[in-house]
Write a protein that holds these residues in place. Structure first.
Motif: not given
Length: 740
Positions: A1-7, A27-39, A651-652
């Motif tokens: 994993m190279i980077s994350t984007y917190r949602v 397009e931004l260059g983000v490597g993964a989506v980082y989610l707040s709690p999902i349960l 940078a991303l």
């Protein structure tokens, strides 16, 4: 994993909405989506940490089908998990395991889920009794208390109300009393889970582990591991099931490191955040800023004194029940003279969130050092004999005592420091961050390089989160004040002469107004109300005072109406330099060792304050349009938003070809820049202390020696080799991101 984007998922931003963003994020260059709690959490929850059901993916977000659709978009998903607690909802029947435990008591299979003392004290009764029954009524198998409802123990339904209450597995007590269960910090609506029990772990993690096994999730962020009885054991069990990164939301105090036996990739980045912030703060202004703060607030104590008083205050205010339970675990409920006071002083003196002592094992040298250091400080304030006894019990005592001390240290630190002291002592509020030390004004470039050399290669780095006290760009503006303390003193003197309310709050208000400008009176008022309640010097969350709170509202409105024009003019001057800090800290954070995270919306300027302000909706349409403009060949943005987005996406995208294990090599760049290379692929140069740089006349003849080979600045497309004049390298932007 190279980077994350917190949602930050909310009922208004669910999985389908995030799926629509994946094209933009890619397009931004983000490597993964980082989610707040999902349960499944309380339906209206805007954060998701108040979990009600571990067996379901949250319905308000679209449930499991929508989560699978999001995963199918191709960007890996990281989820935030909450192992330490779940909610005590209103009505309480929303939490089925808790409902069963309260109904059937210790015999319930769910009783082992929760860290409680039977009968469980439930702090729900109000100060006013109302009718003769205090709002209590029995309705079949349910006991009601205003909006609350509780299960009635089978077989007791027909008893008179007084007898019925006495016959339950719980006791209803005043909302001001401590609950009969371990909670999250001081939040009685969040009850501690006993995830150290294998059955509880399996039940509360079945869905998350299934999503990992199926490839829907790739990684996890563990919320508040310090609250767990055995974080090392928890991570040991979890790590083999997580194919990607496993991060812990662990607050490290300056110089502290994660225990080597915690099986994870690192923290969620507060240690990096604080180091990057300090890198752009001028320590030469410390005395002036402290004097200005003291002159305006009347606070003359040093930070350590304020910190100690705040921790002691919250123990007395919030944690009496936790201390009683801890002392009972130490002594088997046999009173020992002076021991309770010794425990209170030891908790007050602890310098970190956890001492990392594991029951039944010899404590490490570092754990002994930390506890003994705290004991020496505690002994200055109470009888040394009981303090020594308490320290021995913390290190070598009964297992429950050792564990409960660990689980109490964190809440005392969080509430005493993060949520009290940081709102009482703030000469430069940029330093008042989670895990920060507001009396440490800045770090040298050398200190920053030393820090980076010790970072785990796959730890997370960040500049803003859902828990930060203020966003990265607010801090970038505040950092400028460290370079112009005289100008700041004159400005704030003039504003304070025009509008004033409470000296202990006003000075924080002026810093906040300037650094978040433009801000509406509503947002400013909400911030000041929260700051005052957290400071607990005039009001608190427990003790509201309508007259004082009306005064805050008047101050917020008048400060903007009367001083807004002057604040705007001052901020405009600050922004000439804040932009330099903003771009510099972004380039550094995104390319320093670790896996960088971008908090939602912070790819451009964001002037958010503490939650819930930082969970406001993000205008992704505007960001998408600006990114498309920036990616048009030949475009060179000249706005702060455009330049920050250019730095972020550049940078991303560079991170995509950068090995996380790539070496980190400092590059000599003088006092007003920080520079480093990552392997042979990347080199970063960022301007720092821009006010002093301008005052000395700019870069002059300064140069920077590039590593061998030909380099291209990915921001400008200019090519360089050998020794480069700094004035040329940084003539278009105050940062350079060079690649091969």
């Amino acid at each position: 994993m190279i980077s994350t984007y917190r949602v930050q998922l909310t009922p208004d931003l669910g999985f389908a909405d995030v799926a629509e963003l994946t094209g933009y994020l890619r397009e931004l260059g983000v490597g993964a989506v980082y989610l707040s709690p999902i349960l499944q959490a309380v339906p209206e929850s805007g954060h998701g940490y108040d979990v009600t059901d571990h067996t379901a993916v949250r319905a308000e977000f679209g449930g499991l089908p929508a989560l699978r659709d999001l995963a199918a978009r191709g960007l890996p998903l990281v989820a935030d998990v909450v192992p330490n607690h779940m909610t005590v909802p209103v009505p309480e029947s929303r939490n089925a395991p808790l409902w069963a435990a309260l109904r059937d008591g210790p015999a319930s299979p769910y009783a082992r889920w929760f860290d409680v003392e039977w009968p469980v004290a439930l702090p729900v009764l109000g100060d006013e009794t109302g009718d003769g029954n205090g709002g209590l009524s029995a309705d079949g198998s349910v006991l009601r208390c205003h909006e609350h409802e509780f299960p009635i123990r089978p077989g007791t339904e027909r008893l008179p109300l007084a007898e019925l209450l006495a016959a339950q597995h719980y006791r209803l007590v005043s909302w001001r009393d401590s609950p009969g269960y371990r909670r999250f910090f001081d939040v009685s609506s969040l009850i501690g889970l006993r995830v150290e029990d294998p059955e509880v772990y399996d039940a509360t993690h079945a869905v998350i582990l299934s999503l990992l096994d199926q490839g829907v999730l790739q990684g996890l962020r563990v919320d508040h591991p310090d609250g767990l009885a055995d974080p090392r054991g928890y991570l040991k069990r979890l790590r083999p099931r997580v194919p990607g990164p496993l991060w812990v939301e662990k607050i490290l105090i300056d110089g502290e490191r994660l225990p080597e036996n915690w099986r994870c990739d690192g923290t969620t980045g507060y240690d990096a955040l604080n180091m990057v912030t300090r890198l752009f703060v001028d320590p030469a202004s410390e005395d002036q800023l402290v004097k200005t703060f003291a002159r305006h607030t009347g606070v003359i104590e040093d930070y350590e004194t304020v910190r100690r008083e705040a921790k002691r205050h919250v123990i007395d205010l919030f944690f009496r029940g936790e201390v009683d339970r801890l002392v009972a675990a130490m002594t088997g409920r046999v009173e020992e003279s002076g021991l309770r006071e010794a425990v209170v002083e030891l908790l007050t003196a602890m310098p970190v969130y956890r001492a990392y002592v594991d029951p039944g094992e010899p404590p490490s040298t570092e754990s002994i050092r930390v506890v003994r250091r705290a004991a020496r400080e505690a002994a200055r304030h109470t009888d040394p004999g009981p303090v020594a006894r308490a320290a021995d019990l913390v290190l070598y005592g009964p297992a429950e005592a050792v564990t409960r001390f660990q689980q109490t240290c964190g809440p005392v630190m969080a509430k005493g420091v993060e949520d009290t002291a940081l709102y009482r002592w703030y000469p430069l509020a940029a330093l008042n961050e989670v895990g920060g030390e507001p009396d440490r004004f800045g770090v040298s470039v050398g200190e920053f390089h030393e820090f980076c050399a010790t970072l785990p290669p796959r730890t997370m780095t960040t500049l803003s989160t859902h828990d930060t006290k203020r966003s990265e760009d607010v801090r970038a503006r505040l950092a400028v004040l460290s370079e112009m303390p005289d100008e700041w003193a004159l400005a704030v003197d003039s504003w304070a002469a025009e509008v004033f309310f409470d000296p202990r709050l006003d000075y924080l208000g002026w810093q906040t107004l300037m650094a978040s400008w433009p801000i509406t009176p509503e947002r400013f008022t909400k911030y000041l109300l929260k700051a005052a309640r957290e400071a607990k010097t005039a009001i608190s969350w427990q003790n509201r005072e309508p007259g004082y709170e009306s005064g805050i509202r008047r101050f917020a409105q008048e400060a903007i109406d009367v001083c807004g024009e002057s604040v705007a003019a001052f901020t405009a001057v600050v922004d000439r330099y804040a932009r330099v800090n903003s771009l510099g800290q972004k380039a550094v954070q995104l390319l320093m060792p670790g896996i960088p995270d971008v908090y939602q919306g912070n790819e451009i300027t964001d002037f958010s304050l503490v939650d819930p302000d930082n969970r406001r909706p993000v205008d992704f349409r505007a960001r998408r349009a600006l990114l498309a403009e920036i990616l048009t060949p030949g475009t060179r943005p000249d706005t702060w938003d455009g330049q920050k987005l250019l730095v972020t996406t550049t940078a991303l995208r560079l991170r995509r070809r950068l090995d996380p294990e790539a070496s980190y090599t400092p590059v000599e760049a003088g006092e007003h820049a920080v520079a480093f290379s990552r392997g042979d692929e990347a080199l970063v140069v960022a301007t720092r202390l821009p006010v002093a740089l301008e005052r000395r006349g700019g870069w002059g003849s300064e140069t920077l020696m590039l590593p061998p080979g030909r380099w291209r600045d990915l921001l400008t497309e200019w090519e360089y080799t050998g020794r480069v004049p700094m004035g040329h390298l940084l003539s278009r932007y105050p940062v350079a991101i060079l690649g091969r």
